[in-house]
Design a protein around this motif. Structure first.
Motif, short mmCIF file in Angstrom:
data_model
loop_
_atom_site.label_atom_id
_atom_site.label_comp_id
_atom_site.label_asym_id
_atom_site.label_seq_id
_atom_site.Cartn_x
_atom_site.Cartn_y
_atom_site.Cartn_z
N PRO A 22 27.70 -3.94 10.29
CA PRO A 22 27.62 -2.72 9.46
C PRO A 22 26.66 -1.69 10.04
N ALA A 23 25.75 -2.11 10.93
CA ALA A 23 24.81 -1.16 11.52
C ALA A 23 25.54 -0.05 12.27
N LEU A 24 26.73 -0.34 12.82
CA LEU A 24 27.49 0.70 13.52
C LEU A 24 27.90 1.80 12.55
N ALA A 25 28.36 1.41 11.36
CA ALA A 25 28.75 2.41 10.36
C ALA A 25 27.54 3.23 9.90
N CYS A 211 20.19 11.01 5.40
CA CYS A 211 19.64 10.36 6.61
C CYS A 211 18.59 9.32 6.25
N LEU A 212 17.77 9.61 5.25
CA LEU A 212 16.75 8.65 4.83
C LEU A 212 17.38 7.35 4.35
N VAL A 213 18.48 7.46 3.62
CA VAL A 213 19.19 6.26 3.17
C VAL A 213 19.65 5.43 4.36
N CYS A 214 20.18 6.10 5.38
CA CYS A 214 20.66 5.39 6.57
C CYS A 214 19.52 4.72 7.33
N ILE A 215 18.37 5.39 7.41
CA ILE A 215 17.21 4.80 8.08
C ILE A 215 16.81 3.48 7.42
N VAL A 216 16.78 3.48 6.10
CA VAL A 216 16.42 2.27 5.37
C VAL A 216 17.47 1.18 5.58
N ALA A 217 18.75 1.56 5.58
CA ALA A 217 19.83 0.58 5.75
C ALA A 217 19.82 -0.04 7.14
N LEU A 218 19.35 0.70 8.15
CA LEU A 218 19.34 0.20 9.52
C LEU A 218 18.10 -0.63 9.85
N ALA A 219 17.11 -0.60 8.99
CA ALA A 219 15.85 -1.31 9.28
C ALA A 219 16.03 -2.79 9.57
N PRO A 220 16.87 -3.54 8.80
CA PRO A 220 17.04 -4.97 9.12
C PRO A 220 17.60 -5.21 10.52
N SER A 221 18.51 -4.36 10.99
CA SER A 221 19.08 -4.52 12.33
C SER A 221 18.03 -4.27 13.40
N ALA A 222 17.17 -3.27 13.19
CA ALA A 222 16.11 -3.00 14.16
C ALA A 222 15.12 -4.16 14.20
N ARG A 223 14.81 -4.71 13.02
CA ARG A 223 13.88 -5.84 12.99
C ARG A 223 14.49 -7.06 13.67
N ALA A 224 15.79 -7.26 13.49
CA ALA A 224 16.45 -8.41 14.11
C ALA A 224 16.40 -8.31 15.63
N ARG A 225 16.63 -7.10 16.16
CA ARG A 225 16.57 -6.96 17.61
C ARG A 225 15.15 -7.17 18.12
N GLU A 226 14.16 -6.64 17.42
CA GLU A 226 12.78 -6.84 17.83
C GLU A 226 12.39 -8.31 17.74
N ASP A 234 6.99 -7.87 14.97
CA ASP A 234 7.91 -7.25 14.03
C ASP A 234 7.31 -6.04 13.32
N GLU A 235 7.99 -4.88 13.46
CA GLU A 235 7.64 -3.65 12.75
C GLU A 235 6.22 -3.18 13.06
N ALA A 236 5.65 -3.65 14.18
CA ALA A 236 4.29 -3.24 14.49
C ALA A 236 4.26 -1.80 14.96
N ALA A 237 3.10 -1.16 14.75
CA ALA A 237 2.91 0.15 15.34
C ALA A 237 2.87 0.00 16.86
N ILE A 238 3.25 1.07 17.56
CA ILE A 238 3.36 0.97 19.00
C ILE A 238 1.99 1.00 19.67
N GLY A 239 1.04 1.70 19.06
CA GLY A 239 -0.31 1.73 19.61
C GLY A 239 -0.44 2.70 20.77
#
Length: 447
Positions: A22-25, A211-226, A234-239
């Motif tokens: 679903p991340a593609l959608a 767009c904000l709704v989409c950002i929240v919906a994509l967060a699990p996929s970004a965490r999974a890749r990380e 996971d979800e750390a600041a880049i520093g």
């Protein structure tokens, strides 16, 4: 296998990917809403840049100050606007760097978009009351919005998708933005003369909230890749420091090549933009409805660009990326732009300026940009969020600043000299493209 069978298999694979990922959608919808909101506003910004009334663009006190010294500010309208845009980027880049350094993605992405929503609400008021100087502020703000918002989008996509996935799917994700780019100017063309410029800004507010709704919906996929990368917490600041992006560009050959590619790519576009702007100013001189007419004209140009982009993204971008990699998508636009400038140098007709503008921007959005963005999936997060942001903002607007003044100097000698010089800039664009192709091929050898 026939072409029909290949096409059917291709779209069957896409449907299967949408069901499984679903991340593609969500990625598609994110870019769709982002560019719909932007392209509702872009014709308004271009109309402000081409306005014949300096008091609608600059504060009255500023116009009077220059007039008292014998300078007609309207004669340097674009030069002043692009200079203001560049220095705004210089001021905001450290702020963005600080956000990226100190806060995780789940914090700074919503903050960036909510700040843009608040700014649009203020501009709605400024246009509603016809505040003097609103045009210049809006021109500069939208340039900043476009570069930061789109840069953040592709950085986020590089968090969500691996390189192999990006080569297959970035064409479809980019097509979502192209559809938004088609819808946005269509909405402006249909409604700006009916509801006015101010109310069109509210459409963009709704798009940014989506767009904000989409950002929240994509967060699990970004965490999974990380989570699959043991070097990333996971979800750390880049520093790192707030100017680390500029330091990375100075020290990394690939990032330097990407910066040069951006600089000269902006150069060929800025020279054309200034010629087009001069045409529109002459076309709308003395027209009481000049702002609305210019807005409608620029939205028509944007529609043609986005139709061409959509065709290229659907039928060319993915096929070339998966079969031959980024090289053709980086090198062909530079060659096409060089040929376009050669044609304009021989026959500098207004209609040809519009055609070459369409080809130049379409090749950037459909070919060059997706190729660059796939490269960022293969570098570390600091390069994706910091160096990339510096390239997409400071380097981009530095190119704008340089070539808007170059155009002012060359325009005194006529359009033929402008376009002949554009051929030299296009040649430098090709050399920079070749350097990027060469350096990105070395990525697999890096630790």
């Amino acid at each position: 296998m026939t072409d029909a069978d290949s096409s059917a298999s291709h779209y069957a694979h896409l449907r299967a990917t949408l069901r499984e990922r679903p991340a593609l959608a969500w990625s598609f919808l994110y870019f769709f809403f982002l560019l719909t909101g932007y392209y509702v506003l872009r014709p308004v910004r271009d109309a402000m840049g081409a306005a014949n009334d300096p008091s609608a663009v600059f504060p009255v006190a500023m116009v009077d100050w220059f007039a008292a010294r014998g300078i007609a500010l309207g004669d340097y309208q674009l030069q002043v606007l692009f200079t203001g845009t560049f220095f705004s980027m210089l001021l905001l880049q450290p702020v963005y760097g600080a956000l990226v350094s100190r806060f995780p993605r789940r914090v700074f992405l919503p903050v960036v978009y909510l700040a843009f929503v608040a700014c649009l609400a203020w501009f709605w008021w400024a246009f509603e009351v016809r505040l003097p100087g609103r045009g210049g502020l809006f021109f500069i703000w939208l340039a900043v919005f476009n570069l930061f918002a789109v840069s953040v989008f592709w950085s986020y996509m590089a968090d969500v998708w691996r390189d192999s996935e990006a080569r297959r799917l970035y064409g479809f994700i980019a097509a979502g933005g192209t559809l938004g780019g088609l819808l946005g100017p269509q909405l402006t063309t249909l409604f700006v003369t009916r509801v006015g410029v101010a109310n069109m800004l509210l459409v963009s507010v709704g798009c940014l909230l989506a767009c904000l709704v989409c950002i929240v919906a994509l967060a699990p996929s970004a965490r999974a890749r990380e989570g699959a990368d043991p070097s990333v917490r996971d979800e750390a600041a880049i520093g790192g420091g707030i100017l680390e992006g500029l330091r990375r560009i100075a020290s990394d050959p690939l990032l330097r090549a990407l910066a040069m590619l951006m600089f000269f790519g902006v150069g060929v576009g800025t020279l054309l933009y200034n010629e087009q702007n001069a045409i529109v100013r002459a076309m709308t001189a003395g027209d009481p409805a000049a702002a609305e007419q210019a807005t409608a004209f620029f939205s028509t140009i944007d529609k043609w660009i986005n139709w061409l982009v959509l065709l290229l993204q659907v039928f060319v971008t993915r096929v070339v990326l998966t079969r031959w990699g980024v090289a053709p998508l980086l090198l062909f636009p530079a060659l096409a732009i060089f040929v376009g400038y050669a044609i304009l140098a021989a026959a500098p007709l207004p209609v040809l300026v519009a055609v070459v503008q369409i080809v130049t921007r379409a090749s950037e959005f459909a070919l060059n940009k997706p190729a660059r963005e796939t490269i960022y999936t293969r570098v570390d997060r600091a390069a994706r969020y910091k160096a990339k942001a510096a390239i997409d903002t400071v380097v981009y607007r530095g190119g704008d600043l340089t070539f808007v003044w170059v155009h002012k100097a060359l325009a005194a000698f006529g359009s033929v000299v402008v376009f002949a010089s554009g051929m030299a800039v296009a040649a430098a664009f090709f050399v920079a493209s070749w350097r990027v192709v060469r350096e990105q091929a070395k990525l697999q050898d890096r630790p």
